[in-house]
Scaffold this motif. Structure first.
Motif, PDB file in Angstrom:
ATOM      1  N   LYS A  92      -9.583   1.190  -5.395  1.00  0.00           N
ATOM      2  CA  LYS A  92      -8.371   1.141  -4.571  1.00  0.00           C
ATOM      3  C   LYS A  92      -7.591   2.446  -4.581  1.00  0.00           C
ATOM      4  O   LYS A  92      -6.565   2.557  -3.921  1.00  0.00           O
ATOM      5  CB  LYS A  92      -7.483  -0.016  -5.018  1.00  0.00           C
ATOM      6  CG  LYS A  92      -8.126  -1.357  -4.721  1.00  0.00           C
ATOM      7  CD  LYS A  92      -7.169  -2.475  -4.950  1.00  0.00           C
ATOM      8  CE  LYS A  92      -7.832  -3.787  -4.564  1.00  0.00           C
ATOM      9  NZ  LYS A  92      -6.888  -4.892  -4.712  1.00  0.00           N
ATOM     10  N   ARG A 127      -2.613  -2.048  -6.435  1.00  0.00           N
ATOM     11  CA  ARG A 127      -2.367  -1.853  -4.999  1.00  0.00           C
ATOM     12  C   ARG A 127      -3.081  -0.601  -4.498  1.00  0.00           C
ATOM     13  O   ARG A 127      -3.221   0.378  -5.233  1.00  0.00           O
ATOM     14  CB  ARG A 127      -0.868  -1.741  -4.733  1.00  0.00           C
ATOM     15  CG  ARG A 127      -0.152  -3.064  -4.958  1.00  0.00           C
ATOM     16  CD  ARG A 127       1.312  -2.943  -4.710  1.00  0.00           C
ATOM     17  NE  ARG A 127       1.951  -2.447  -5.928  1.00  0.00           N
ATOM     18  CZ  ARG A 127       3.249  -2.237  -6.047  1.00  0.00           C
ATOM     19  NH1 ARG A 127       4.049  -2.441  -5.029  1.00  0.00           N
ATOM     20  NH2 ARG A 127       3.750  -1.818  -7.181  1.00  0.00           N
ATOM     21  N   PRO A 128      -3.530  -0.604  -3.243  1.00  0.00           N
ATOM     22  CA  PRO A 128      -4.193   0.577  -2.691  1.00  0.00           C
ATOM     23  C   PRO A 128      -3.260   1.786  -2.682  1.00  0.00           C
ATOM     24  O   PRO A 128      -2.093   1.681  -2.306  1.00  0.00           O
ATOM     25  CB  PRO A 128      -4.545   0.155  -1.262  1.00  0.00           C
ATOM     26  CG  PRO A 128      -4.600  -1.333  -1.304  1.00  0.00           C
ATOM     27  CD  PRO A 128      -3.558  -1.732  -2.307  1.00  0.00           C
ATOM     28  N   GLU A 147       0.845  -1.191   0.000  1.00  0.00           N
ATOM     29  CA  GLU A 147       0.000   0.000   0.000  1.00  0.00           C
ATOM     30  C   GLU A 147       0.882   1.242   0.000  1.00  0.00           C
ATOM     31  O   GLU A 147       1.966   1.233   0.570  1.00  0.00           O
ATOM     32  CB  GLU A 147      -0.890  -0.006   1.244  1.00  0.00           C
ATOM     33  CG  GLU A 147      -1.883   1.113   1.305  1.00  0.00           C
ATOM     34  CD  GLU A 147      -2.862   0.958   2.467  1.00  0.00           C
ATOM     35  OE1 GLU A 147      -3.671   1.875   2.639  1.00  0.00           O
ATOM     36  OE2 GLU A 147      -2.813  -0.047   3.179  1.00  0.00           O
ATOM     37  N   TYR A 170      -6.026   3.681 -12.917  1.00  0.00           N
ATOM     38  CA  TYR A 170      -6.563   2.732 -11.941  1.00  0.00           C
ATOM     39  C   TYR A 170      -7.866   2.120 -12.456  1.00  0.00           C
ATOM     40  O   TYR A 170      -8.116   0.925 -12.298  1.00  0.00           O
ATOM     41  CB  TYR A 170      -6.778   3.411 -10.584  1.00  0.00           C
ATOM     42  CG  TYR A 170      -5.653   3.134  -9.611  1.00  0.00           C
ATOM     43  CD1 TYR A 170      -5.820   2.245  -8.560  1.00  0.00           C
ATOM     44  CD2 TYR A 170      -4.416   3.742  -9.764  1.00  0.00           C
ATOM     45  CE1 TYR A 170      -4.798   1.975  -7.680  1.00  0.00           C
ATOM     46  CE2 TYR A 170      -3.384   3.482  -8.894  1.00  0.00           C
ATOM     47  CZ  TYR A 170      -3.573   2.596  -7.847  1.00  0.00           C
ATOM     48  OH  TYR A 170      -2.546   2.315  -6.987  1.00  0.00           O
ATOM     49  N   THR A 216      -3.461   5.977  -1.549  1.00  0.00           N
ATOM     50  CA  THR A 216      -4.169   7.118  -0.963  1.00  0.00           C
ATOM     51  C   THR A 216      -3.356   8.367  -1.249  1.00  0.00           C
ATOM     52  O   THR A 216      -2.160   8.410  -0.970  1.00  0.00           O
ATOM     53  CB  THR A 216      -4.337   6.945   0.561  1.00  0.00           C
ATOM     54  OG1 THR A 216      -5.062   5.740   0.819  1.00  0.00           O
ATOM     55  CG2 THR A 216      -5.073   8.123   1.167  1.00  0.00           C
TER      56      THR A 216
END
Length: 94
Positions: free
Chosen positions: A88, A61-62, A26, A80, A64
């Motif tokens: 994600k 993959r996540p 992540e 994405y 943020t």
């Protein structure tokens, strides 16, 4: 498995590390620069890619991005989506 992250240019460097390290499960970025014109500076990188495209390589993959409402990151969101990982990518705040 582990997570990586950082603020500003350090966050971009963390994202690059995650691209080349599959164990990074992540990525968390706080106010990343939206283009290599603002850093981090890698000679000749803009001939090949820029930060939004590199972040797209992290899918599925996540990821943020705090402060990721910059229009440049719309391209990351599209990548994405194309990778089937739309849920994600989390973009928070102005």
């Amino acid at each position: 498995k582990w997570a990586v992250g950082g603020t500003g240019q350090a966050g971009v460097l963390a994202a690059y590390a995650a691209v080349f390290t599959p164990r990074a499960a992540e990525v968390f970025l706080d106010s990343p620069t939206a283009t290599h014109l603002d850093g981090p500076h890698f000679p000749g990188i803009l001939r090949h890619t820029d930060i939004p495209e590199v972040l797209g390589l992290l899918a599925p993959r996540p990821l943020t991005i705090v402060g990721g409402r910059d229009r440049a990151f719309d391209h990351t969101a599209k990548l994405y989506e194309l990778a089937g990982a739309k849920g994600k990518l989390l973009r928070k705040g102005p």
